[in-house]
Design a protein around this motif. Structure first.
Motif, PDB file in Angstrom:
ATOM      1  N   HIS A 149       0.878  25.971 -14.237  1.00 55.14           N
ATOM      2  CA  HIS A 149       0.078  24.855 -14.251  1.00 55.14           C
ATOM      3  C   HIS A 149      -0.893  24.766 -15.286  1.00 55.14           C
ATOM      4  O   HIS A 149      -1.674  25.761 -15.404  1.00 55.14           O
ATOM      5  N   ALA A 150      -0.931  23.828 -16.015  1.00 47.17           N
ATOM      6  CA  ALA A 150      -2.186  23.379 -16.549  1.00 47.17           C
ATOM      7  C   ALA A 150      -3.037  22.371 -16.021  1.00 47.17           C
ATOM      8  O   ALA A 150      -2.442  21.104 -15.616  1.00 47.17           O
ATOM      9  N   PHE A 151      -4.286  22.378 -15.806  1.00 50.37           N
ATOM     10  CA  PHE A 151      -5.028  21.371 -14.942  1.00 50.37           C
ATOM     11  C   PHE A 151      -6.583  21.176 -15.651  1.00 50.37           C
ATOM     12  O   PHE A 151      -7.004  22.149 -16.220  1.00 50.37           O
ATOM     13  N   GLU A 152      -6.804  20.141 -15.676  1.00 48.20           N
ATOM     14  CA  GLU A 152      -8.142  19.701 -16.208  1.00 48.20           C
ATOM     15  C   GLU A 152      -8.856  18.764 -15.059  1.00 48.20           C
ATOM     16  O   GLU A 152      -8.830  17.627 -14.872  1.00 48.20           O
ATOM     17  N   PRO A 153      -9.983  19.413 -14.703  1.00 44.82           N
ATOM     18  CA  PRO A 153     -10.994  18.821 -13.471  1.00 44.82           C
ATOM     19  C   PRO A 153     -11.492  17.591 -14.047  1.00 44.82           C
ATOM     20  O   PRO A 153     -11.639  17.422 -15.277  1.00 44.82           O
ATOM     21  N   PRO A 154     -11.949  16.685 -13.332  1.00 46.64           N
ATOM     22  CA  PRO A 154     -12.783  15.625 -13.753  1.00 46.64           C
ATOM     23  C   PRO A 154     -14.133  16.397 -14.948  1.00 46.64           C
ATOM     24  O   PRO A 154     -14.686  17.398 -14.388  1.00 46.64           O
ATOM     25  N   ILE A 254     -20.131  13.444  -6.922  1.00 51.58           N
ATOM     26  CA  ILE A 254     -19.058  12.436  -7.216  1.00 51.58           C
ATOM     27  C   ILE A 254     -18.228  12.068  -5.682  1.00 51.58           C
ATOM     28  O   ILE A 254     -17.226  11.360  -5.966  1.00 51.58           O
ATOM     29  N   GLY A 255     -18.727  12.171  -4.877  1.00 51.58           N
ATOM     30  CA  GLY A 255     -18.150  11.638  -3.468  1.00 51.58           C
ATOM     31  C   GLY A 255     -17.680  12.697  -2.680  1.00 51.58           C
ATOM     32  O   GLY A 255     -17.040  12.223  -1.415  1.00 51.58           O
ATOM     33  N   GLY A 256     -17.701  13.966  -3.055  1.00 50.17           N
ATOM     34  CA  GLY A 256     -17.165  14.850  -2.265  1.00 50.17           C
ATOM     35  C   GLY A 256     -15.643  15.360  -2.090  1.00 50.17           C
ATOM     36  O   GLY A 256     -15.056  15.958  -1.355  1.00 50.17           O
ATOM     37  N   GLY A 257     -15.065  14.667  -3.103  1.00 48.68           N
ATOM     38  CA  GLY A 257     -13.663  15.267  -3.459  1.00 48.68           C
ATOM     39  C   GLY A 257     -13.218  14.369  -4.706  1.00 48.68           C
ATOM     40  O   GLY A 257     -14.122  13.824  -5.486  1.00 48.68           O
ATOM     41  N   PHE A 258     -12.097  14.866  -5.243  1.00 49.40           N
ATOM     42  CA  PHE A 258     -11.359  14.220  -6.491  1.00 49.40           C
ATOM     43  C   PHE A 258     -10.033  14.576  -6.714  1.00 49.40           C
ATOM     44  O   PHE A 258      -9.562  15.154  -5.535  1.00 49.40           O
ATOM     45  N   THR A 259      -9.431  13.800  -7.530  1.00 48.20           N
ATOM     46  CA  THR A 259      -7.926  13.940  -7.733  1.00 48.20           C
ATOM     47  C   THR A 259      -7.730  14.757  -9.049  1.00 48.20           C
ATOM     48  O   THR A 259      -8.321  14.200 -10.144  1.00 48.20           O
ATOM     49  N   MET A 260      -6.739  15.826  -8.853  1.00 45.70           N
ATOM     50  CA  MET A 260      -6.843  16.758  -9.905  1.00 45.70           C
ATOM     51  C   MET A 260      -5.369  16.329 -10.577  1.00 45.70           C
ATOM     52  O   MET A 260      -4.354  16.131 -10.083  1.00 45.70           O
TER      53      MET A 260
END
Length: 277
Positions: A149-154, A254-260
Motif C-alpha cells: 500500500h502507498a498512502f498519502e494522508p491529508p 479537521i473534524g475528528g476524522g478523514f478519508t485516506m
C-alpha cells in the motif's frame, strides 16, 4: 507515513532490506498490528489466484497473517514465512501455518508452490536473492506477486506528523518527507523489485498492477495504526505518546476524522522453465 529509513548512516532508499532492525520491530505489538493494518483489495487477491496454476501459496513476510487469511478465504492453502517469532505466534493462533526465518535463509525442504506472494514485505527482502529463491520454490508457471500500500494522508495530518516527529526525534533516520513524495518512493521501489525479478532470467517480463481505493479513519483508528509503522515501532513509549498527541490534535482540528486515498501497487511475473534443484 513512510516506513523506510532514510539518512546517510542508514541503508539507502533502494536497500531497505538491510535495515533488519526496523523489519523486525513490528512484532512489538502484534495484536495492534493485525487489528490496525488494512487488508488488501479483494480484486488483487482474486487476480493473483486466477493467474496462479494452483492453490498452494507461500506468503513471504507473512507477519500476523493478514493477507494469508485473505488467500485462505479465497480457497488457497497458505504457508507463511516471517523472521519475527512474535508475529508468527499470532499468525499461527489465527490459523495460518507458518515458519520463522528470513526468506533468503528459509529452507523449503523440497516443497514447491503455485504462487509466492509478499504483502508490504518485499522491501525487507534482497530484491535479487529473493527473486532467485522464489524461482527455486515455484512450480513452472507459478506466480511471484509482491504488493504494498502507498498512502498519502491529508496535508494537515502529514505535516503535523512530520513537524512533531522532527521535534521529538530530531536525529531520526525517518525524515518526515512531504506526503506527495510517498507514491514516487513506492514507484521507485517497485521498479527495483521488477529489476531484481528480471535479473534472475527465470521469469516472464514483470507486470505492474495498480488498485486505487479509500478508507475512512476516525482519530482513534488513525492513532491505532500509526504505532504499527516503521517510524514509531522502535521509539520509546514516551516519545510515541508525544508524536501521537500532536497528530491527534491535527485530526481533531479537521473534524475528528478523514478519508485516506490508498494505492495498492503490485509487481507480478510467472516462473518460466523447469524447476531447479
Amino acid at each position: 507515513m513512510p516506513t523506510i529509513p532514510q539518512g546517510q548512516s542508514r541503508p539507502s532508499r533502494n536497500e531497505p532490506h538491510r535495515a533488519r532492525q526496523v523489519a523486525q520491530s513490528f512484532g512489538v505489538d502484534a495484536e495492534r498490528y493485525d487489528r490496525a493494518r488494512p487488508p488488501y483489495p479483494d480484486s488483487l487477491v482474486q487476480r493473483i489466484v486466477a493467474a496462479s496454476p494452483g492453490p498452494d501459496v507461500l506468503d513471504v513476510g507473512c507477519g500476523t497473517g493478514i493477507e494469508a487469511r485473505q488467500f485462505q478465504a479465497a480457497g488457497c492453502t497458505v504457508l507463511g514465512v516471517d523472521p519475527d517469532e512474535r508475529m508468527i505466534e499470532f499468525a499461527r493462533r489465527s490459523g495460518v501455518e507458518s515458519e520463522v526465518a528470513t526468506f533468503e535463509e528459509w529452507d523449503p525442504a523440497g516443497r514447491t508452490f503455485d504462487a509466492v506472494v509478499a504483502g508490504q514485505a518485499w522491501h525487507w527482502v534482497d530484491p535479487v536473492a529473493g527473486a532467485v529463491k522464489a524461482a527455486r520454490v515455484l512450480r513452472p508457471g507459478g506466480l511471484l506477486a509482491v504488493f504494498a500500500h502507498a498512502f498519502e494522508p491529508p496535508p494537515a495530518i502529514a505535516e503535523a506528523f512530520a513537524a512533531v516527529y522532527r521535534q521529538v526525534v530530531p536525529d531520526s533516520p525517518f525524515n518526515g518527507r512531504p506526503p506527495q513524495q510517498t507514491l514516487d518512493l513506492y514507484r521507485t521501489m517497485f521498479t527495483t523489485f521488477a529489476g531484481g525479478i528480471r535479473e534472475t532470467g527465470e521469469f516472464s517480463d514483470p507486470e505492474q498492477w495498480r488498485f486505487d481505493w479509500e478508507r475512512s479513519y476516525t482519530r482513534d483508528e488513525w492513532l491505532d495504526l500509526l504505532p504499527t509503522t516503521g517510524g514509531l515501532t522502535w521509539l520509546p513509549e514516551d516519545k510515541q505518546v508525544e508524536v501521537l498527541a500532536g497528530v491527534g490534535a491535527a485530526v481533531d482540528a479537521i473534524g475528528g476524522g478523514f478519508t485516506m486515498p490508498y494505492t495498492t501497487m503490485a509487481v507480478t511475473a510467472a516462473r518460466t522453465g523447469a524447476l531447479r534443484r
